[in-house]
Design a protein around this motif. Structure first.
Motif, PDB file in Angstrom:
ATOM      1  N   LEU A  57       0.762  -1.408   0.104  1.00  0.00           N
ATOM      2  CA  LEU A  57      -0.126  -0.013  -0.011  1.00  0.00           C
ATOM      3  C   LEU A  57       0.895   1.020   0.012  1.00  0.00           C
ATOM      4  O   LEU A  57       0.398   2.318  -0.763  1.00  0.00           O
ATOM      5  N   SER A  58       2.006   1.096   0.826  1.00  0.00           N
ATOM      6  CA  SER A  58       2.899   2.334   0.657  1.00  0.00           C
ATOM      7  C   SER A  58       3.502   2.740  -0.560  1.00  0.00           C
ATOM      8  O   SER A  58       3.636   3.799  -0.966  1.00  0.00           O
ATOM      9  N   THR A  59       3.800   1.329  -1.194  1.00  0.00           N
ATOM     10  CA  THR A  59       4.487   1.624  -2.743  1.00  0.00           C
ATOM     11  C   THR A  59       3.274   2.139  -3.550  1.00  0.00           C
ATOM     12  O   THR A  59       3.848   2.928  -4.356  1.00  0.00           O
ATOM     13  N   TYR A  60       2.171   1.765  -3.388  1.00  0.00           N
ATOM     14  CA  TYR A  60       1.065   2.311  -4.235  1.00  0.00           C
ATOM     15  C   TYR A  60       0.939   3.606  -4.323  1.00  0.00           C
ATOM     16  O   TYR A  60       0.880   4.639  -5.092  1.00  0.00           O
ATOM     17  N   CYS A  68      -5.077  -4.786  -8.547  1.00  0.00           N
ATOM     18  CA  CYS A  68      -4.112  -5.278  -9.717  1.00  0.00           C
ATOM     19  C   CYS A  68      -2.572  -4.806  -9.196  1.00  0.00           C
ATOM     20  O   CYS A  68      -1.504  -5.984  -9.128  1.00  0.00           O
ATOM     21  N   PHE A  69      -2.270  -3.813  -8.960  1.00  0.00           N
ATOM     22  CA  PHE A  69      -0.789  -3.608  -8.662  1.00  0.00           C
ATOM     23  C   PHE A  69      -0.762  -4.348  -7.262  1.00  0.00           C
ATOM     24  O   PHE A  69       0.283  -4.895  -7.023  1.00  0.00           O
ATOM     25  N   GLY A  70      -1.579  -4.552  -6.219  1.00  0.00           N
ATOM     26  CA  GLY A  70      -1.327  -5.057  -4.928  1.00  0.00           C
ATOM     27  C   GLY A  70      -0.999  -6.519  -5.193  1.00  0.00           C
ATOM     28  O   GLY A  70      -0.124  -7.140  -4.591  1.00  0.00           O
ATOM     29  N   PHE A  71      -1.775  -7.244  -6.306  1.00  0.00           N
ATOM     30  CA  PHE A  71      -1.369  -8.597  -6.595  1.00  0.00           C
ATOM     31  C   PHE A  71       0.036  -8.864  -7.016  1.00  0.00           C
ATOM     32  O   PHE A  71       0.828  -9.609  -6.461  1.00  0.00           O
ATOM     33  N   TRP A  72       0.493  -7.947  -8.071  1.00  0.00           N
ATOM     34  CA  TRP A  72       1.932  -8.172  -8.591  1.00  0.00           C
ATOM     35  C   TRP A  72       2.891  -7.656  -7.512  1.00  0.00           C
ATOM     36  O   TRP A  72       3.808  -8.172  -7.501  1.00  0.00           O
ATOM     37  N   ILE A 112      -4.566  -4.618   0.281  1.00  0.00           N
ATOM     38  CA  ILE A 112      -4.186  -3.318  -0.186  1.00  0.00           C
ATOM     39  C   ILE A 112      -5.402  -2.496  -0.557  1.00  0.00           C
ATOM     40  O   ILE A 112      -5.350  -1.371  -0.375  1.00  0.00           O
ATOM     41  N   LEU A 113      -6.308  -3.229  -1.435  1.00  0.00           N
ATOM     42  CA  LEU A 113      -7.472  -2.670  -1.945  1.00  0.00           C
ATOM     43  C   LEU A 113      -8.420  -2.045  -0.668  1.00  0.00           C
ATOM     44  O   LEU A 113      -8.822  -0.869  -0.659  1.00  0.00           O
ATOM     45  N   PHE A 114      -8.675  -2.887   0.425  1.00  0.00           N
ATOM     46  CA  PHE A 114      -9.242  -2.593   1.539  1.00  0.00           C
ATOM     47  C   PHE A 114      -8.616  -1.159   1.859  1.00  0.00           C
ATOM     48  O   PHE A 114      -9.048  -0.004   2.421  1.00  0.00           O
TER      49      PHE A 114
END
Length: 129
Positions: free
Chosen positions: A10-13, A50-54, A98-100
């Motif tokens: 999440l912080s990277t996103y 999507c980002f969270g998965f990868w 991450i989405l949550f």
């Protein structure tokens, strides 16, 4: 359940999609200079899930940390596919967290910004709107 991967993801996103584009033009120039497929990935992975998965797959590979510790030992009948299935399921769980987290931040951001704006107006002596 270990929230470390979700917090790092999440912080990277937030850094890549919500902070770096506004910290000057240097990051946006880098994104514009990317080859077509990489520029597409930057746009396509704007989705936190999507980002969270990868990123969960990448972070698990780098750190060895898992979100769901129960996936560390897969049943024997799965065989050699066990680690692949475990990484996939763990990445899905991490992406969901991450989405949550992103949805939670978005939900509290609106009232927080409004409250800050009201405080600034009050300190400046402006009337409430």
């Amino acid at each position: 359940m270990n929230f470390t991967l979700a917090l790092m993801g999440l912080s990277t996103y937030i850094l890549i999609w919500e902070k770096l584009p506004y910290w000057g033009n240097w990051f946006n120039r880098i994104v514009e200079a990317l080859p077509g497929p990489l520029a597409y990935l930057y746009q396509a992975w704007h989705c936190p899930f999507c980002f969270g998965f990868w990123i969960a797959l990448a972070l698990h590979a780098v750190t060895g940390i898992q979100t769901v510790e129960a996936l560390a030992s897969m049943p024997a009948y799965i065989g050699a596919a066990g680690p692949v299935v475990a990484w996939f399921l763990d990445a899905l769980a991490t992406a969901t967290l991450i989405l949550f987290g992103k949805l939670c931040f978005d939900a509290i951001a609106g009232p927080a910004i409004h409250g800050y704006q009201m405080t600034v107006k009050f300190r400046q002596g402006n009337t409430w709107e």
